[in-house]
Scaffold this motif. Structure first.
Motif, PDB file in Angstrom:
ATOM      1  N   ASP A 244       0.748  -1.116  -0.025  1.00  0.00           N
ATOM      2  CA  ASP A 244      -0.038  -0.068   0.072  1.00  0.00           C
ATOM      3  C   ASP A 244       0.936   1.294   0.082  1.00  0.00           C
ATOM      4  OD1 ASP A 244      -1.960   1.693   0.203  1.00  0.00           O
ATOM      5  OD2 ASP A 244      -2.225   1.256   2.404  1.00  0.00           O
ATOM      6  N   VAL A 245       1.160   1.716  -1.062  1.00  0.00           N
ATOM      7  CA  VAL A 245       2.221   2.881  -1.136  1.00  0.00           C
ATOM      8  C   VAL A 245       1.511   4.330  -0.993  1.00  0.00           C
ATOM      9  CG1 VAL A 245       3.860   3.923  -2.764  1.00  0.00           C
ATOM     10  CG2 VAL A 245       3.416   1.498  -2.897  1.00  0.00           C
ATOM     11  N   ILE A 246       2.033   5.022  -0.066  1.00  0.00           N
ATOM     12  CA  ILE A 246       1.420   6.342   0.064  1.00  0.00           C
ATOM     13  C   ILE A 246       2.810   7.215  -0.312  1.00  0.00           C
ATOM     14  CG2 ILE A 246       0.597   7.792   1.771  1.00  0.00           C
ATOM     15  CD1 ILE A 246      -1.276   5.540   1.748  1.00  0.00           C
ATOM     16  N   PRO A 247       2.611   7.830  -1.273  1.00  0.00           N
ATOM     17  CA  PRO A 247       3.568   8.663  -1.579  1.00  0.00           C
ATOM     18  C   PRO A 247       3.791   9.768  -0.545  1.00  0.00           C
ATOM     19  CG  PRO A 247       2.074   8.580  -3.493  1.00  0.00           C
ATOM     20  CD  PRO A 247       1.442   7.948  -2.220  1.00  0.00           C
ATOM     21  N   GLN A 248       5.153  10.289  -0.532  1.00  0.00           N
ATOM     22  CA  GLN A 248       5.808  11.119   0.502  1.00  0.00           C
ATOM     23  C   GLN A 248       4.880  12.416   0.549  1.00  0.00           C
ATOM     24  OE1 GLN A 248       9.765  11.544   0.723  1.00  0.00           O
ATOM     25  NE2 GLN A 248       9.874  10.315   2.687  1.00  0.00           N
ATOM     26  N   ALA A 249       4.695  13.288  -0.350  1.00  0.00           N
ATOM     27  CA  ALA A 249       4.301  14.539  -0.635  1.00  0.00           C
ATOM     28  C   ALA A 249       2.445  14.673  -0.576  1.00  0.00           C
ATOM     29  CB  ALA A 249       4.697  15.219  -1.984  1.00  0.00           C
ATOM     30  N   VAL A 250       2.041  13.363  -0.313  1.00  0.00           N
ATOM     31  CA  VAL A 250       0.575  13.710  -0.219  1.00  0.00           C
ATOM     32  C   VAL A 250       0.271  14.052   1.117  1.00  0.00           C
ATOM     33  CG1 VAL A 250       0.361  11.626  -2.119  1.00  0.00           C
ATOM     34  CG2 VAL A 250       0.136  11.181   0.303  1.00  0.00           C
ATOM     35  N   ASP A 251      -1.077  14.455   0.890  1.00  0.00           N
ATOM     36  CA  ASP A 251      -1.951  14.839   2.090  1.00  0.00           C
ATOM     37  C   ASP A 251      -2.330  13.574   2.958  1.00  0.00           C
ATOM     38  OD1 ASP A 251      -3.531  15.915   4.322  1.00  0.00           O
ATOM     39  OD2 ASP A 251      -4.087  17.544   3.236  1.00  0.00           O
ATOM     40  N   GLU A 252      -1.689  12.773   3.864  1.00  0.00           N
ATOM     41  CA  GLU A 252      -1.966  11.426   4.030  1.00  0.00           C
ATOM     42  C   GLU A 252      -3.458  11.288   4.428  1.00  0.00           C
ATOM     43  OE1 GLU A 252       1.358   9.323   5.993  1.00  0.00           O
ATOM     44  OE2 GLU A 252       0.004   7.769   6.299  1.00  0.00           O
ATOM     45  N   PRO A 253      -3.935  11.693   5.690  1.00  0.00           N
ATOM     46  CA  PRO A 253      -5.225  11.316   6.068  1.00  0.00           C
ATOM     47  C   PRO A 253      -6.298  11.516   4.917  1.00  0.00           C
ATOM     48  CG  PRO A 253      -4.421  13.137   7.437  1.00  0.00           C
ATOM     49  CD  PRO A 253      -3.424  12.802   6.345  1.00  0.00           C
ATOM     50  N   LEU A 254      -6.124  12.541   4.065  1.00  0.00           N
ATOM     51  CA  LEU A 254      -7.448  12.580   3.126  1.00  0.00           C
ATOM     52  C   LEU A 254      -7.307  11.547   1.949  1.00  0.00           C
ATOM     53  CD1 LEU A 254      -7.473  16.471   2.625  1.00  0.00           C
ATOM     54  CD2 LEU A 254      -8.701  14.883   4.126  1.00  0.00           C
ATOM     55  N   PHE A 255      -5.783  11.509   1.551  1.00  0.00           N
ATOM     56  CA  PHE A 255      -5.364  10.316   0.464  1.00  0.00           C
ATOM     57  C   PHE A 255      -5.956   9.028   0.984  1.00  0.00           C
ATOM     58  CE2 PHE A 255      -2.496   7.799  -1.668  1.00  0.00           C
ATOM     59  CZ  PHE A 255      -2.323   8.032  -2.743  1.00  0.00           C
TER      60      PHE A 255
ATOM     61  N   GLY B 276      -5.901  10.309 -14.338  1.00  0.00           N
ATOM     62  CA  GLY B 276      -6.623  11.263 -13.539  1.00  0.00           C
ATOM     63  C   GLY B 276      -6.465  11.238 -12.195  1.00  0.00           C
ATOM     64  N   PHE B 277      -7.548  11.309 -11.426  1.00  0.00           N
ATOM     65  CA  PHE B 277      -7.648  11.074  -9.918  1.00  0.00           C
ATOM     66  C   PHE B 277      -6.886  10.169  -9.151  1.00  0.00           C
ATOM     67  CE2 PHE B 277     -11.680   9.949 -11.429  1.00  0.00           C
ATOM     68  CZ  PHE B 277     -11.705   8.555 -10.209  1.00  0.00           C
ATOM     69  N   ALA B 278      -6.724   9.095 -10.162  1.00  0.00           N
ATOM     70  CA  ALA B 278      -6.375   7.659  -9.266  1.00  0.00           C
ATOM     71  C   ALA B 278      -4.910   7.696  -9.617  1.00  0.00           C
ATOM     72  CB  ALA B 278      -6.968   6.616  -9.744  1.00  0.00           C
ATOM     73  N   THR B 279      -4.322   8.808 -10.277  1.00  0.00           N
ATOM     74  CA  THR B 279      -2.894   8.355 -10.548  1.00  0.00           C
ATOM     75  C   THR B 279      -1.891   7.963  -9.613  1.00  0.00           C
ATOM     76  OG1 THR B 279      -3.064  10.120 -12.301  1.00  0.00           O
ATOM     77  CG2 THR B 279      -0.967   9.728 -11.742  1.00  0.00           C
ATOM     78  N   GLU B 280      -1.959   8.593  -8.397  1.00  0.00           N
ATOM     79  CA  GLU B 280      -1.134   8.220  -7.520  1.00  0.00           C
ATOM     80  C   GLU B 280      -1.312   7.097  -6.405  1.00  0.00           C
ATOM     81  OE1 GLU B 280       1.871   9.417  -7.050  1.00  0.00           O
ATOM     82  OE2 GLU B 280       1.756  11.415  -8.062  1.00  0.00           O
ATOM     83  N   TYR B 281      -2.569   6.494  -6.789  1.00  0.00           N
ATOM     84  CA  TYR B 281      -3.115   5.325  -6.123  1.00  0.00           C
ATOM     85  C   TYR B 281      -2.507   3.881  -6.688  1.00  0.00           C
ATOM     86  CZ  TYR B 281      -6.318   8.125  -3.403  1.00  0.00           C
ATOM     87  OH  TYR B 281      -6.757   9.292  -2.545  1.00  0.00           O
ATOM     88  N   SER B 282      -2.304   3.159  -5.597  1.00  0.00           N
ATOM     89  CA  SER B 282      -1.715   1.767  -5.974  1.00  0.00           C
ATOM     90  C   SER B 282      -2.518   0.668  -5.296  1.00  0.00           C
ATOM     91  CB  SER B 282      -0.348   1.886  -5.795  1.00  0.00           C
ATOM     92  OG  SER B 282       0.068   2.000  -4.719  1.00  0.00           O
TER      93      SER B 282
END
Lengths: 179, 391
Positions: B84-95, B242-248
């Motif tokens: 479950d990759v959470i990129p570093q620069a994202v707003d984590e709780p909202l992401f 689109g909006f799902a680009t950073e999601y994995s």
């Protein structure tokens, strides 16, 4: 309204409302407001006003808040630096908050709430039919005046948004014609 | 459902009734999610890939299980086991929350969707309004995903989606009005009860305006569900994903799960509002048998529209954003308004409806289907003549 439902809900709603004021990130603040408005709709459902609940979600939590979020994300506001506020600003905020508390407290003190006595609801309370009948008979004038107000707002928004084409705009192709 | 829980509460007075009801609702909701919604959404993903493959002369997934049928389980398992990759620069709780909101929005719509005469989670008196309201959670989720990803593609995708969904909500609501006018209720069960099992008693054949409304509703519902030709929020050729680009992993799969599940919601709404819902001829007095027949009736009707949505996606190109907005505001909204007025006018003319108009409309639709079928037959025969033997 059952206390088992009310107290958890009330805590959540207050937490959402606090989130709106305490978050210094505008997007998070707006999202807290969405949550608060959704929770308000749950109260309406618990109070048998189903139609009002649906409209609350469609109009506030749906349309209005999405536009808010839309504008905020487009402007891409950075988090509000806390040290920007001057002591004068803080004092003014505290003063108006106290004033509001006094006014609300006085109003609540003077009011007896008739609903608290657990009186049975009138037949068909909160249903679409009853609400619509009220809206189109007793409150017809207010209803029509509101729609005129909204129409004026729409016309005003169109007039403001539609500027006279300046020479710079003339170079750009008109929307829908570049193909 | 509620009656059963009330009975249970009456039998156990020492337990607070509200807690029992909440627990019962949660248990029943979980049952519906795991037994119906997840498998339907998953199997739809497999069906969709097979249908596109067929239309594009490919084979599609065919390795896992008979005909690749278990592909959706394999994909689900794979995505669950992925990191479950959470990129570093994202707003984590909202992401983290965003995919859940999107899924919650579409799952909550199932509360008021009827599966049969007695099979519905809750027959709300504001049924159809509730569905349009609760699905706005999806917009919040998508906007949240787009913004919190801290990525310009995600951001553009989220904003496009929000623009699109709030714009198309207006013609969508306006195309529901005529149905509500004709049936005199907002409850999904009431709308179904106002129709019969025979096609000429369906709302779509009530008057010419409702027939147009029916087509507009399907178009707007496709746009609401971010489906091709309106899939600009995740336009692969412009916005990566689109909006799902950073999601994995599973989070990204949840967005797609919501999209596939939403297809069934669209189909079930079209079936309920315009095509008689679960109405079947009363061929037996056995309530269980009748319930089964009703369930399969609405399921098949709904799935037919799911298939049409796949078919549209495989054949039509994506439209441009300005075309999207022009279509909504310059064509769909005025047409939907006209339909509402037209239906009201028709109801003043024929307060009881008109059998002649109904039968004439059925005849018109049958004629269109006949002409279409002949064209398809002609093209198939020609393709065979040209040596495409397998077609």
């Amino acid at each position: 309204m059952s206390p088992y439902l009310f107290y958890p809900l009330a805590c959540l709603t207050i937490a959402g409302a606090l989130g709106v004021v305490l978050n210094n990130n505008p997007v998070r603040s707006a999202l807290s407001l969405v949550a608060t408005l959704f929770l308000l709709a749950v109260y309406y459902i618990a109070l048998q006003a189903h139609l009002v609940a649906a409209l609350q979600i469609i109009v506030y939590a749906g349309a209005v808040m999405v536009l808010f979020l839309f504008v905020i994300t487009l402007l891409n506001l950075s988090p509000d630096p806390a040290d920007r506020t001057s002591p004068l600003f803080g004092a003014a905020a505290l003063g108006s908050a106290l004033l509001l508390a006094v006014v609300l407290g006085r109003a609540l003190w003077a009011t007896t709430l008739p609903g608290a006595a657990n009186t049975p609801l009138p037949e068909g309370f909160g249903t679409t039919v009853v609400l619509a009948r009220q809206l189109f008979s007793e409150y017809l004038v207010a209803f029509e005046l509101t729609s005129i107000l909204l129409l004026v707002a729409v016309v005003g928004a169109v007039v403001l948004a539609k500027r006279d084409p300046s020479p710079a705009d003339m170079d750009a192709p008109a929307p829908g014609r570049e193909a | 459902m509620l009656e059963f829980l009330n009975g249970l509460a009456a039998a156990n007075p020492e337990v607070p009734g509200v807690l029992l009801r909440v627990a019962g609702m949660l248990a029943f909701g979980a049952l519906v999610v795991f037994v119906f919604i997840l498998p339907v959404a998953g199997i739809t993903s497999w069906v969709e890939r097979r249908v596109w493959a067929r239309i594009q002369s490919r084979i599609g997934p065919n390795r896992v299980g008979p005909g690749g049928f278990l592909q959706w389980l394999a994909d689900g398992l794979k995505n669950l086991l992925k990191e479950d990759v959470i990129p570093q620069a994202v707003d984590e709780p909202l992401f983290r929350i965003a995919p859940y909101l999107v899924v919650a929005g579409f799952v909550a719509a199932f509360v008021a969707i009827p599966f049969g005469g007695s099979l519905i989670i809750a027959d709300l008196n504001i049924g159809i309004l509730y569905i349009t309201a609760i699905t706005s959670l999806v917009v919040v989720g998508i906007l949240m995903a787009g913004w919190s990803s801290n990525n310009k593609w995600s951001m553009l995708g989220g904003i496009r989606s929000a623009t699109q969904i709030i714009s198309y909500e207006i013609p969508l609501g306006l195309t529901i009005f005529p149905v509500v006018l004709v049936s005199g209720t907002l409850s999904t069960q009431g709308i179904t009860a106002a129709q019969g099992w025979a096609p000429h008693t369906w709302h779509m054949f009530h008057n010419p305006f409702l027939l147009v409304s029916f087509l507009l509703f399907f178009v707007c519902a496709l746009a609401e569900g971010n489906r091709t030709p309106f899939d600009l929020p995740e336009a692969e050729s412009e916005l990566v994903a689109g909006f799902a680009t950073e999601y994995s992993g599973m989070r990204s799969l949840l967005f797609f799960l919501a999209e596939w599940g939403n297809l069934y919601v669209i189909g079930a709404l079209v079936a309920t509002l315009f095509m008689g819902g679960w109405q079947v001829p009363r061929f037996t007095d056995d309530p269980t048998l009748l319930a089964v027949a009703q369930f399969f009736t609405i399921f098949l009707k709904a799935y037919f529209w799911v298939f049409v949505a796949m078919w549209v996606r495989a054949t039509l190109p994506r439209i441009r954003i300005d075309q999207l907005m022009a279509l909504c505001w310059k064509y769909l909204v005025p047409m939907a308004l006209l339909n509402t007025l037209g239906t009201a006018f028709f109801m003043v003319l024929f307060p009881e409806g008109s059998l002649v108009v109904r039968i004439a409309l059925v005849a018109v639709v049958l004629a269109i289907i006949f002409v279409f079928a002949r064209r398809v037959r002609f093209h198939l025969a020609r393709a065979r003549g040209l040596g495409y033997g397998a077609v």
